[in-house]
Design a protein around this motif. Sequence first.
Motif, mmCIF file in Angstrom:
data_model
loop_
_atom_site.group_PDB
_atom_site.id
_atom_site.type_symbol
_atom_site.label_atom_id
_atom_site.label_comp_id
_atom_site.label_asym_id
_atom_site.label_seq_id
_atom_site.Cartn_x
_atom_site.Cartn_y
_atom_site.Cartn_z
ATOM 1 N N ALA A 68 0.809 -1.219 0.000
ATOM 2 C CA ALA A 68 0.000 0.000 0.000
ATOM 3 C C ALA A 68 0.840 1.265 0.000
ATOM 4 O O ALA A 68 0.385 2.322 -0.436
ATOM 5 C CB ALA A 68 -0.931 0.006 1.214
ATOM 6 N N GLN A 145 -7.840 -4.191 14.820
ATOM 7 C CA GLN A 145 -8.473 -3.646 13.611
ATOM 8 C C GLN A 145 -9.688 -4.472 13.181
ATOM 9 O O GLN A 145 -10.759 -3.941 12.901
ATOM 10 C CB GLN A 145 -7.466 -3.619 12.453
ATOM 11 C CG GLN A 145 -6.393 -2.563 12.566
ATOM 12 C CD GLN A 145 -6.920 -1.175 12.234
ATOM 13 O OE1 GLN A 145 -7.952 -1.020 11.596
ATOM 14 N NE2 GLN A 145 -6.222 -0.158 12.708
ATOM 15 N N ALA A 302 -5.809 -2.060 -1.742
ATOM 16 C CA ALA A 302 -6.287 -1.149 -0.695
ATOM 17 C C ALA A 302 -5.864 0.291 -1.007
ATOM 18 O O ALA A 302 -6.649 1.235 -0.836
ATOM 19 C CB ALA A 302 -5.748 -1.577 0.666
ATOM 20 N N HIS A 306 -8.327 3.417 -1.875
ATOM 21 C CA HIS A 306 -8.228 4.680 -1.135
ATOM 22 C C HIS A 306 -8.114 5.858 -2.108
ATOM 23 O O HIS A 306 -8.670 6.938 -1.871
ATOM 24 C CB HIS A 306 -7.020 4.655 -0.192
ATOM 25 C CG HIS A 306 -6.955 5.833 0.736
ATOM 26 N ND1 HIS A 306 -7.741 5.934 1.866
ATOM 27 C CD2 HIS A 306 -6.215 6.979 0.685
ATOM 28 C CE1 HIS A 306 -7.474 7.070 2.481
ATOM 29 N NE2 HIS A 306 -6.558 7.724 1.783
ATOM 30 N N LEU A 313 -8.832 3.742 3.703
ATOM 31 C CA LEU A 313 -7.900 3.409 4.780
ATOM 32 C C LEU A 313 -8.037 4.396 5.935
ATOM 33 O O LEU A 313 -8.307 5.580 5.711
ATOM 34 C CB LEU A 313 -6.453 3.435 4.266
ATOM 35 C CG LEU A 313 -6.047 2.342 3.262
ATOM 36 C CD1 LEU A 313 -4.673 2.639 2.682
ATOM 37 C CD2 LEU A 313 -6.051 0.971 3.935
ATOM 38 N N PRO A 321 -2.523 8.171 4.969
ATOM 39 C CA PRO A 321 -3.265 6.920 5.196
ATOM 40 C C PRO A 321 -2.392 5.903 5.921
ATOM 41 O O PRO A 321 -1.180 5.843 5.688
ATOM 42 C CB PRO A 321 -3.619 6.445 3.784
ATOM 43 C CG PRO A 321 -2.676 7.148 2.872
ATOM 44 C CD PRO A 321 -2.346 8.455 3.526
ATOM 45 N N ASN A 322 -3.000 5.108 6.802
ATOM 46 C CA ASN A 322 -2.274 4.085 7.556
ATOM 47 C C ASN A 322 -2.107 2.832 6.691
ATOM 48 O O ASN A 322 -2.997 1.987 6.627
ATOM 49 C CB ASN A 322 -3.036 3.771 8.851
ATOM 50 C CG ASN A 322 -2.268 2.806 9.741
ATOM 51 O OD1 ASN A 322 -1.221 2.292 9.364
ATOM 52 N ND2 ASN A 322 -2.791 2.555 10.934
ATOM 53 N N SER A 323 -0.964 2.731 6.026
ATOM 54 C CA SER A 323 -0.711 1.612 5.110
ATOM 55 C C SER A 323 -0.739 0.268 5.822
ATOM 56 O O SER A 323 -1.196 -0.736 5.272
ATOM 57 C CB SER A 323 0.633 1.798 4.398
ATOM 58 O OG SER A 323 0.637 2.984 3.645
ATOM 59 N N ALA A 326 -3.869 -1.930 5.872
ATOM 60 C CA ALA A 326 -4.453 -2.320 4.581
ATOM 61 C C ALA A 326 -5.186 -3.662 4.642
ATOM 62 O O ALA A 326 -6.366 -3.759 4.282
ATOM 63 C CB ALA A 326 -3.365 -2.360 3.505
ATOM 64 N N THR A 329 -8.193 -3.826 7.108
ATOM 65 C CA THR A 329 -9.276 -2.964 6.616
ATOM 66 C C THR A 329 -10.047 -3.652 5.496
ATOM 67 O O THR A 329 -11.281 -3.569 5.430
ATOM 68 C CB THR A 329 -8.716 -1.613 6.114
ATOM 69 O OG1 THR A 329 -8.006 -0.984 7.176
ATOM 70 C CG2 THR A 329 -9.834 -0.686 5.653
#
Length: 563
Positions: A68, A145, A302, A306, A313, A321-323, A326, A329
């Motif tokens: 990602a 998550q 992902a 995004h 994300l 964005p929080n890779s 991925a 999510t």
Amino acid sequence: MALLDWLVVGLFCIALIGIIVWVMRQKQNNAEDYFLGGKDATWIAIGASIFASNIGSEHLIGLAGSGASSGMAMAHWEIQGWMILILGWVFVPFYSRSMVITMPEFLERRYNSQSRTILSLISLISYVLTKVAVTVYAGGLVFQQVFGIDTLWGIDFFWIAAIGLVLITALYTIFGGMKSVLYTSVLQTPILLLGSLIILVLGLRELGGWDKMMEICSAVEVNQYGDTMSNLIRDNRDPQYPWLGALIGSAVIGFWYWCTDQFIVQRVLSGKNEKESRRGTIFGAYLKLLPVFLFLIPGMIAFALHQTQGDFLPMLANGNPNSDAAFPTLVAKLLPAGVKGLIVCGILAALMSSLASLFNSSAALFTIDFYQRFRPNTDPKKLVRIGQAATVVIVALGILWIPVMRSVGDVLYLYLQDVQSVLAPGIAAVFLMGICWKRATAQGGMWGLIAGLVIGITRLCAKIYYSNADVIPGGDTSNIFQYLFYDVNWLFFCGWMLVFCLLVVFVVSLFTKAPEPEKIKGLVFGTSTAEQRAVTRESWNHWDIIHTVIILGITVAFYWYFW
């Protein structure tokens, strides 16, 4: 998670308990039974265990996260089925003839007891500080998550998930030993593969297909030299993944990991004979072709989602964005009830298999390479109990290290890469010279390991110091020490470090007494007896060669497509 998801997870746990109970009823009277599963594993169990042990939460978070954030760059490390073939074709005969349980034990046979102690110490420290702690850390993050729970009973859910995972895995490893690791892998591997495949298919369907993903990722440049996220081979001036450095560095790290690391080789040593061990590596090599598509590509999907949706994300505090989120999510947002439970089983399988392998390998290193050496007349059943106690201690140390790892945060995987890139060259050099050169001496091997350890620790300490001092690589304040141990790209440093360690082994060996021919018989190329060569020749046929060529062909085709 819906009720159906929990039912699926429950069925998985019941199947797992059934396997463990069956294993516990089998007699494990000595260390070989406990650590190598009685040396009666078949190629299916070996190959599945190699794959399942390799695929941990660092793949579910780290590999998908790198997909990602940087695209195909990390694929060099994952398309390494060819390296497992080297283990099967080149190293398995030597390891089988030496009749060893651990890799440090092999170094003692080839070199001396000091080499064994140094490698055991390096391996144990690296297992606790990197593999155990990181796998548990990333596992806690994944479940936080997927379940979407922040706290439970007033406690951070991260800790509940992480410690619960460790305790369950430790219990079945302690009581079941290597056999429980091998046979639970046979259950876990297909679940992990199926779950990840569903994620890949649903992700591509949500996005609009493979071409749409490649179109979006090919439009995003990752450096000023025109390379994009879809490029595997990048300009040699790329600060992080220059193509030559990536090819050399990934090969050095891969050689150390797949051919000499206790964590992987212990699966192969458990084979009932050379034929089963080699075919296990061929099967494992086939499976190793999959992670790029099952974990890295979903990360790119992902990222593409995004880009098109704008809020797919979760965001970090810095606005990016929080890779690393991925994969979980994709699980949380795309999967229907029941299937999500299957994926959670797959994630559980990956975490537990990696942790179980780590616990068993660490216990084997401590028991065989330290305890048994100083108390050689210990009762075999007591050795098994010592191994179980060692597992408990390793688990405790790993958990205690987690807060430190957690504070590292988003540089966790960069830290891991740095550790592996400086850990691998010294060990790789000593094993390579050991089986390729009859003249390599005990002192040469020992000093090669020491050189690798000293250079590696120096590089890591310099990295920590200069990073915290906000020093820019190649800046105006650079000196020779900073240039060598901080400015030089980590992949090129890894390659030059291998060359230096090879030279140390070579030069020291020339100035010290050559090993006795009897000591190295069957452990080096050109020293095998006619009987040993005959056993090796009988262990393969044309089908093994055909499958080897197919794996190499797929690897070449992959590089050609993503070039």
